[in-house]
Design a protein around this motif. Sequence first.
Motif, PDB file in Angstrom:
ATOM      1  N   ILE A   1      -7.682  85.738 -32.541  1.00 22.11           N
ATOM      2  CA  ILE A   1      -7.387  86.747 -31.517  1.00 22.11           C
ATOM      3  C   ILE A   1      -6.509  87.847 -32.112  1.00 22.11           C
ATOM      4  O   ILE A   1      -6.753  89.037 -31.899  1.00 22.11           O
ATOM      5  CB  ILE A   1      -6.717  86.107 -30.280  1.00 22.11           C
ATOM      6  N   ARG A   2      -5.487  87.468 -32.859  1.00 25.44           N
ATOM      7  CA  ARG A   2      -4.609  88.474 -33.483  1.00 25.44           C
ATOM      8  C   ARG A   2      -5.364  89.381 -34.436  1.00 25.44           C
ATOM      9  O   ARG A   2      -5.017  90.535 -34.618  1.00 25.44           O
ATOM     10  CB  ARG A   2      -3.461  87.781 -34.229  1.00 25.44           C
TER      11      ARG A   2
ATOM     12  N   GLY B   1      -8.278  90.437 -33.951  1.00 26.62           N
ATOM     13  CA  GLY B   1      -9.148  91.308 -33.184  1.00 26.62           C
ATOM     14  C   GLY B   1     -10.464  90.693 -32.763  1.00 26.62           C
ATOM     15  O   GLY B   1     -11.331  91.391 -32.239  1.00 26.62           O
ATOM     16  N   GLN B   2     -10.627  89.391 -32.977  1.00 24.54           N
ATOM     17  CA  GLN B   2     -11.877  88.737 -32.579  1.00 24.54           C
ATOM     18  C   GLN B   2     -11.964  88.634 -31.059  1.00 24.54           C
ATOM     19  O   GLN B   2     -10.961  88.555 -30.366  1.00 24.54           O
ATOM     20  CB  GLN B   2     -11.948  87.326 -33.177  1.00 24.54           C
ATOM     21  N   PHE B   3     -13.170  88.614 -30.543  1.00 26.04           N
ATOM     22  CA  PHE B   3     -13.403  88.379 -29.128  1.00 26.04           C
ATOM     23  C   PHE B   3     -13.147  86.905 -28.834  1.00 26.04           C
ATOM     24  O   PHE B   3     -13.187  86.057 -29.737  1.00 26.04           O
ATOM     25  CB  PHE B   3     -14.837  88.757 -28.736  1.00 26.04           C
ATOM     26  N   ARG B   4     -12.911  86.591 -27.570  1.00 26.54           N
ATOM     27  CA  ARG B   4     -12.599  85.216 -27.186  1.00 26.54           C
ATOM     28  C   ARG B   4     -13.705  84.235 -27.579  1.00 26.54           C
ATOM     29  O   ARG B   4     -13.414  83.114 -27.980  1.00 26.54           O
ATOM     30  CB  ARG B   4     -12.323  85.122 -25.684  1.00 26.54           C
TER      31      ARG B   4
ATOM     32  N   GLU C   1      -6.715  77.279 -21.235  1.00 21.82           N
ATOM     33  CA  GLU C   1      -5.804  78.295 -20.692  1.00 21.82           C
ATOM     34  C   GLU C   1      -5.372  77.939 -19.269  1.00 21.82           C
ATOM     35  O   GLU C   1      -4.211  78.137 -18.899  1.00 21.82           O
ATOM     36  CB  GLU C   1      -6.457  79.677 -20.720  1.00 21.82           C
TER      37      GLU C   1
ATOM     38  N   MET D   1      -2.067  83.346 -25.778  1.00 17.46           N
ATOM     39  CA  MET D   1      -3.312  84.113 -25.902  1.00 17.46           C
ATOM     40  C   MET D   1      -3.070  85.562 -25.490  1.00 17.46           C
ATOM     41  O   MET D   1      -3.502  86.489 -26.185  1.00 17.46           O
ATOM     42  CB  MET D   1      -4.409  83.498 -25.026  1.00 17.46           C
ATOM     43  N   GLN D   2      -2.393  85.745 -24.384  1.00 14.91           N
ATOM     44  CA  GLN D   2      -2.118  87.100 -23.909  1.00 14.91           C
ATOM     45  C   GLN D   2      -1.267  87.865 -24.927  1.00 14.91           C
ATOM     46  O   GLN D   2      -1.541  89.023 -25.226  1.00 14.91           O
ATOM     47  CB  GLN D   2      -1.422  87.058 -22.555  1.00 14.91           C
TER      48      GLN D   2
ATOM     49  N   GLU E   1      -3.413  88.861 -27.884  1.00 16.75           N
ATOM     50  CA  GLU E   1      -4.284  89.990 -27.560  1.00 16.75           C
ATOM     51  C   GLU E   1      -3.502  91.298 -27.550  1.00 16.75           C
ATOM     52  O   GLU E   1      -3.982  92.321 -28.034  1.00 16.75           O
ATOM     53  CB  GLU E   1      -4.982  89.755 -26.219  1.00 16.75           C
TER      54      GLU E   1
ATOM     55  N   SER F   1      -2.854  92.298 -31.134  1.00 14.83           N
ATOM     56  CA  SER F   1      -4.068  92.829 -31.738  1.00 14.83           C
ATOM     57  C   SER F   1      -4.349  94.244 -31.250  1.00 14.83           C
ATOM     58  O   SER F   1      -4.653  95.136 -32.053  1.00 14.83           O
ATOM     59  CB  SER F   1      -5.255  91.920 -31.401  1.00 14.83           C
ATOM     60  N   THR F   2      -4.234  94.448 -29.946  1.00 11.68           N
ATOM     61  CA  THR F   2      -4.468  95.777 -29.387  1.00 11.68           C
ATOM     62  C   THR F   2      -3.493  96.786 -29.962  1.00 11.68           C
ATOM     63  O   THR F   2      -3.880  97.899 -30.329  1.00 11.68           O
ATOM     64  CB  THR F   2      -4.351  95.734 -27.848  1.00 11.68           C
TER      65      THR F   2
END
Length: 108
Positions: free
Chosen positions: A20-21, A23-26, A44, A54-55, A58, A61-62
Amino acid sequence: MSGPYIPLTDERRGLILEAIREGQFRTDAARAGGVSLDKLRSWEAEHPEFAAEMQAAELESTGALIKTIRTGATEDWRAAAWLLERRNSRWRSPEVKLREKQGPAGSN
């Protein structure tokens, strides 16, 4: 029928959060942890601390991706325009606004 029990191990948690960090999709992050997207979602729901991790991953990553775009904007104005269009609908082109109004292709 819920299928076999698959525990949320530290190893799986680490692999998923790292994906996730990056930039991968879930879906791909779940695959990196060796589980389905449904299993990821159930973890989750069952583990609020994992959902918070997870949040946070994300958001991290964003932030990194936006920083890359902003850095690119110093060399090419189109990077800034691209980001601006996505952050605020009033800056989107008429063509994009029309596509958004019509919905996905073939859905009419």
